[in-house]
Design a protein around this motif. Structure first.
Motif, PDB file in Angstrom:
ATOM      1  N   ILE A  50       1.839  -2.497  13.605  1.00  0.00           N
ATOM      2  CA  ILE A  50       2.068  -1.277  12.838  1.00  0.00           C
ATOM      3  C   ILE A  50       1.076  -0.215  13.289  1.00  0.00           C
ATOM      4  N   ALA A  51       1.535   1.039  13.304  1.00  0.00           N
ATOM      5  CA  ALA A  51       0.647   2.138  13.688  1.00  0.00           C
ATOM      6  C   ALA A  51      -0.356   2.387  12.566  1.00  0.00           C
ATOM      7  N   LEU A  52      -1.631   2.156  12.837  1.00  0.00           N
ATOM      8  CA  LEU A  52      -2.663   2.321  11.817  1.00  0.00           C
ATOM      9  C   LEU A  52      -2.930   3.798  11.560  1.00  0.00           C
ATOM     10  N   GLU A  53      -3.334   4.102  10.327  1.00  0.00           N
ATOM     11  CA  GLU A  53      -3.639   5.473   9.931  1.00  0.00           C
ATOM     12  C   GLU A  53      -5.035   5.524   9.322  1.00  0.00           C
ATOM     13  N   GLU A  54      -5.787   6.549   9.665  1.00  0.00           N
ATOM     14  CA  GLU A  54      -7.133   6.693   9.135  1.00  0.00           C
ATOM     15  C   GLU A  54      -7.095   6.803   7.612  1.00  0.00           C
ATOM     16  N   GLY A  55      -7.975   6.069   6.954  1.00  0.00           N
ATOM     17  CA  GLY A  55      -8.041   6.115   5.506  1.00  0.00           C
ATOM     18  C   GLY A  55      -7.080   5.175   4.810  1.00  0.00           C
ATOM     19  N   LYS A  56      -6.292   4.405   5.588  1.00  0.00           N
ATOM     20  CA  LYS A  56      -5.348   3.461   4.986  1.00  0.00           C
ATOM     21  C   LYS A  56      -5.605   2.051   5.498  1.00  0.00           C
ATOM     22  N   LEU A  57      -5.279   1.072   4.652  1.00  0.00           N
ATOM     23  CA  LEU A  57      -5.531  -0.326   4.954  1.00  0.00           C
ATOM     24  C   LEU A  57      -4.228  -1.116   4.915  1.00  0.00           C
ATOM     25  N   PRO A  58      -4.138  -2.195   5.709  1.00  0.00           N
ATOM     26  CA  PRO A  58      -2.905  -2.984   5.720  1.00  0.00           C
ATOM     27  C   PRO A  58      -2.786  -3.881   4.493  1.00  0.00           C
ATOM     28  N   VAL A  59      -1.585  -3.932   3.927  1.00  0.00           N
ATOM     29  CA  VAL A  59      -1.252  -4.794   2.797  1.00  0.00           C
ATOM     30  C   VAL A  59      -0.076  -5.665   3.223  1.00  0.00           C
ATOM     31  N   PHE A  60      -0.086  -6.943   2.827  1.00  0.00           N
ATOM     32  CA  PHE A  60       0.897  -7.906   3.303  1.00  0.00           C
ATOM     33  C   PHE A  60       1.694  -8.453   2.131  1.00  0.00           C
ATOM     34  N   LYS A  61       3.030  -8.513   2.316  1.00  0.00           N
ATOM     35  CA  LYS A  61       3.897  -8.989   1.241  1.00  0.00           C
ATOM     36  C   LYS A  61       4.869 -10.045   1.749  1.00  0.00           C
ATOM     37  N   ASN A  62       4.977 -11.116   0.963  1.00  0.00           N
ATOM     38  CA  ASN A  62       5.975 -12.150   1.201  1.00  0.00           C
ATOM     39  C   ASN A  62       7.045 -11.983   0.133  1.00  0.00           C
ATOM     40  N   ALA A  91       4.325 -27.813   3.553  1.00  0.00           N
ATOM     41  CA  ALA A  91       4.440 -28.546   4.814  1.00  0.00           C
ATOM     42  C   ALA A  91       5.503 -27.909   5.701  1.00  0.00           C
ATOM     43  N   ASP A  92       5.151 -27.638   6.944  1.00  0.00           N
ATOM     44  CA  ASP A  92       6.071 -27.079   7.958  1.00  0.00           C
ATOM     45  C   ASP A  92       6.626 -25.703   7.575  1.00  0.00           C
ATOM     46  N   GLU A  93       6.041 -25.049   6.606  1.00  0.00           N
ATOM     47  CA  GLU A  93       6.584 -23.778   6.126  1.00  0.00           C
ATOM     48  C   GLU A  93       6.320 -22.640   7.111  1.00  0.00           C
ATOM     49  N   THR A  94       7.282 -21.721   7.182  1.00  0.00           N
ATOM     50  CA  THR A  94       7.126 -20.474   7.925  1.00  0.00           C
ATOM     51  C   THR A  94       7.240 -19.313   6.947  1.00  0.00           C
ATOM     52  N   ILE A  95       6.273 -18.423   6.996  1.00  0.00           N
ATOM     53  CA  ILE A  95       6.250 -17.254   6.110  1.00  0.00           C
ATOM     54  C   ILE A  95       6.352 -15.991   6.958  1.00  0.00           C
ATOM     55  N   LYS A  96       7.279 -15.112   6.594  1.00  0.00           N
ATOM     56  CA  LYS A  96       7.354 -13.800   7.223  1.00  0.00           C
ATOM     57  C   LYS A  96       6.815 -12.782   6.226  1.00  0.00           C
ATOM     58  N   ALA A  97       5.728 -12.136   6.591  1.00  0.00           N
ATOM     59  CA  ALA A  97       5.081 -11.179   5.689  1.00  0.00           C
ATOM     60  C   ALA A  97       5.210  -9.777   6.255  1.00  0.00           C
ATOM     61  N   THR A  98       5.738  -8.877   5.466  1.00  0.00           N
ATOM     62  CA  THR A  98       5.837  -7.478   5.888  1.00  0.00           C
ATOM     63  C   THR A  98       4.488  -6.786   5.713  1.00  0.00           C
ATOM     64  N   ILE A  99       4.281  -5.733   6.497  1.00  0.00           N
ATOM     65  CA  ILE A  99       3.018  -4.998   6.470  1.00  0.00           C
ATOM     66  C   ILE A  99       3.273  -3.578   5.982  1.00  0.00           C
ATOM     67  N   GLU A 100       2.476  -3.152   5.031  1.00  0.00           N
ATOM     68  CA  GLU A 100       2.486  -1.781   4.567  1.00  0.00           C
ATOM     69  C   GLU A 100       1.072  -1.221   4.680  1.00  0.00           C
ATOM     70  N   LEU A 101       0.953   0.091   4.638  1.00  0.00           N
ATOM     71  CA  LEU A 101      -0.358   0.726   4.633  1.00  0.00           C
ATOM     72  C   LEU A 101      -0.599   1.368   3.273  1.00  0.00           C
ATOM     73  N   ALA A 102      -1.825   1.206   2.764  1.00  0.00           N
ATOM     74  CA  ALA A 102      -2.149   1.752   1.449  1.00  0.00           C
ATOM     75  C   ALA A 102      -3.536   2.382   1.497  1.00  0.00           C
ATOM     76  N   VAL A 103      -3.731   3.435   0.712  1.00  0.00           N
ATOM     77  CA  VAL A 103      -5.065   4.020   0.605  1.00  0.00           C
ATOM     78  C   VAL A 103      -5.965   3.028  -0.122  1.00  0.00           C
ATOM     79  N   GLN A 104      -7.260   3.145   0.089  1.00  0.00           N
ATOM     80  CA  GLN A 104      -8.193   2.153  -0.432  1.00  0.00           C
ATOM     81  C   GLN A 104      -8.114   2.021  -1.954  1.00  0.00           C
ATOM     82  N   SER A 105      -7.886   3.113  -2.644  1.00  0.00           N
ATOM     83  CA  SER A 105      -7.815   3.052  -4.108  1.00  0.00           C
ATOM     84  C   SER A 105      -6.626   2.226  -4.594  1.00  0.00           C
ATOM     85  N   ASP A 106      -5.606   2.071  -3.750  1.00  0.00           N
ATOM     86  CA  ASP A 106      -4.423   1.283  -4.109  1.00  0.00           C
ATOM     87  C   ASP A 106      -4.464  -0.119  -3.524  1.00  0.00           C
ATOM     88  N   TYR A 107      -5.562  -0.480  -2.849  1.00  0.00           N
ATOM     89  CA  TYR A 107      -5.649  -1.797  -2.230  1.00  0.00           C
ATOM     90  C   TYR A 107      -5.699  -2.864  -3.328  1.00  0.00           C
TER      91      TYR A 107
END
Length: 421
Positions: A50-62, A91-107
């Motif tokens: 994902i294209a990173l943005e200054e002031g934002k952090l990655p958040v991961f969702k399953n 056991a043997d699980e596969t997880i696909k996690a989407t990535i979003e960007l959030a400002v630090q106050s919303d982390y």
């Protein structure tokens, strides 16, 4: 014959490619459940997704569930370098996690499950937490300046400490509850940590041993403790809910007349009955070995040794705690790096006149220790893991078999990490 794609299908394909959300895939390669699994991604790995943005952090969702995460600035330049995820996997699980960007106050906020503490005593008797500090130089008279006598690191399962003075011995606290105690040790109302309390207690007698994972160098059949150095410095790297990391830095380490330096980086994670140690020695010789070990002063049963997955393990299990109940301690090192395994004498060198700290009856000569060594490559980290369990915490820890089973399971997980895609 030239095939022409219908215009509607082409639009759908273009729309899907434009709206596809960045994601990572995690796969458990083992046919066993992994609880409190920590997965570390570098900034570069995430930037490739994902294209990173200054002031934002990655958040991961399953799906609708947010995966607990922590971003860490390891080099202190103000930008995060790694992101740490915490999740359970079947056991043997596969997880696909989407990535979003959030400002630090919303982390997302998560429960704090790891902790660090070096508190320095103040004129009024209180303790001030510091992120960087140097111990009293060995050339000056012995003096305790730290809360609980040292640096403490902990998770929700167990707590460790290392004396912040020339002894440099590691000790440990057993826990009966998943609470953080390092900030309160030695403060009014906390009580005597040598006595059993609702939260737990100091469970280990260390003496002049290596305690619960102290460090030494093996040279020409002699053990030289990493202690009594000219400079002994604590540096906090990260303190967070999922991972806490700090460095212990040493210079002026006298090894048979040579001046050497060393750094130990210690990391602790939630839910584990172990901490991770990376020891780097500067100036070691080709035949030198880095050593860590376990105190044997209260040991009545023979220590054990076995191999599990990619690791060699040494350990002890006995009624050997200061509460007169079961205590297990162990070290695992990579099989490919395993060196000498041995046991020191039980001679009390302090009583024989080899006095380092008179006030504590301590001698710098190592005794009452079962140890394991690994090869020392100059300026190259050597990794090991130190385990400890207390019978009062969990019935499984009352038997050696229960402890060995846990070590084996953890060694298998460390040997087969979660695959990142």
């Amino acid at each position: 014959m030239k095939t022409i794609m219908p215009f509607g299908i082409l639009l759908l394909m273009l729309f899907a490619s434009c709206t596809q959300q960045p994601a990572i895939t995690l796969k458990n390669p083992l046919a066993e459940t992994r609880t409190d699994e920590v997965i570390v991604f570098s900034r570069e790995e995430i930037a490739n997704k994902i294209a990173l943005e200054e002031g934002k952090l990655p958040v991961f969702k399953n799906g609708d569930k947010t995966i607990a995460s922590q971003v860490d600035d390891l080099d202190g330049d103000g930008n995060w370098d790694e992101v740490v995820l915490l999740t359970d996997m079947q056991a043997d699980e596969t997880i696909k996690a989407t990535i979003e960007l959030a400002v630090q106050s919303d982390y997302p906020n998560i429960n704090k499950r790891t902790n660090l503490r070096l508190g320095i005593i103040q004129e009024d008797g209180s303790y001030k937490e510091v992120d960087n500090y140097k111990a009293v130089p060995v050339s000056e008279p012995f003096k305790i300046i730290a809360q609980g006598e040292g640096v403490t690191w902990e998770n929700d399962k167990i707590a460790f400490r290392v004396y912040f003075d020339c002894r440099n011995v590691k000790d440990l606290f057993g826990k009966r509850k998943p609470v953080m105690v390092a900030d309160d040790v030695h403060t009014p109302g906390f009580g005597n940590y040598h006595e059993l309390a609702e939260w737990g207690m100091d469970v280990l007698h260390c003496g002049s041993s290596l305690g619960s994972g102290g460090i030494a160098l093996l040279r020409n059949d002699s053990l030289i403790r990493l202690g009594s150095t000219d400079v002994y410095e604590y540096q906090k790297i990260v303190e967070g809910p999922i991972r806490s990391v700090f460095d212990l830095k040493y210079s002026g380490w006298n090894v048979n007349g040579e001046e050497m330096e060393a750094v130990e980086r210690i990391t602790i994670y939630p839910g584990k009955y172990w901490f991770e140690s990376d020891v780097t020695v500067y100036g070691c010789s080709e035949d030198d070995q880095i050593v860590t070990g376990i105190v044997t002063s209260q040991l009545k049963n023979e220590p054990f040794r076995f191999e599990a997955a990619d690791f060699t393990c040494i350990g002890t299990h006995d009624v050997q705690s200061l509460n007169n109940d079961e205590l297990g301690m162990a070290v695992i090192v990579p099989k490919s790096e395993t060196g000498t395994i041995g046991r020191t004498s039980d001679i009390n060198w302090f009583q024989k006149g080899f006095v380092t700290v008179k006030e504590k009856g301590f001698s710098n000569i190592i005794s009452e220790t079962y140890f394991i060594a690994q090869e020392c490559k100059d300026a190259t980290p050597a990794k090991h893991y130190f385990f400890s369990v207390w019978g009062l915490d969990k019935d499984q820890w009352k038997t050696e078999d229960g402890f060995r089973k846990y070590i084996t399971e953890e060694a298998e997980k460390l040997s087969s990490p979660v695959q990142k895609m």
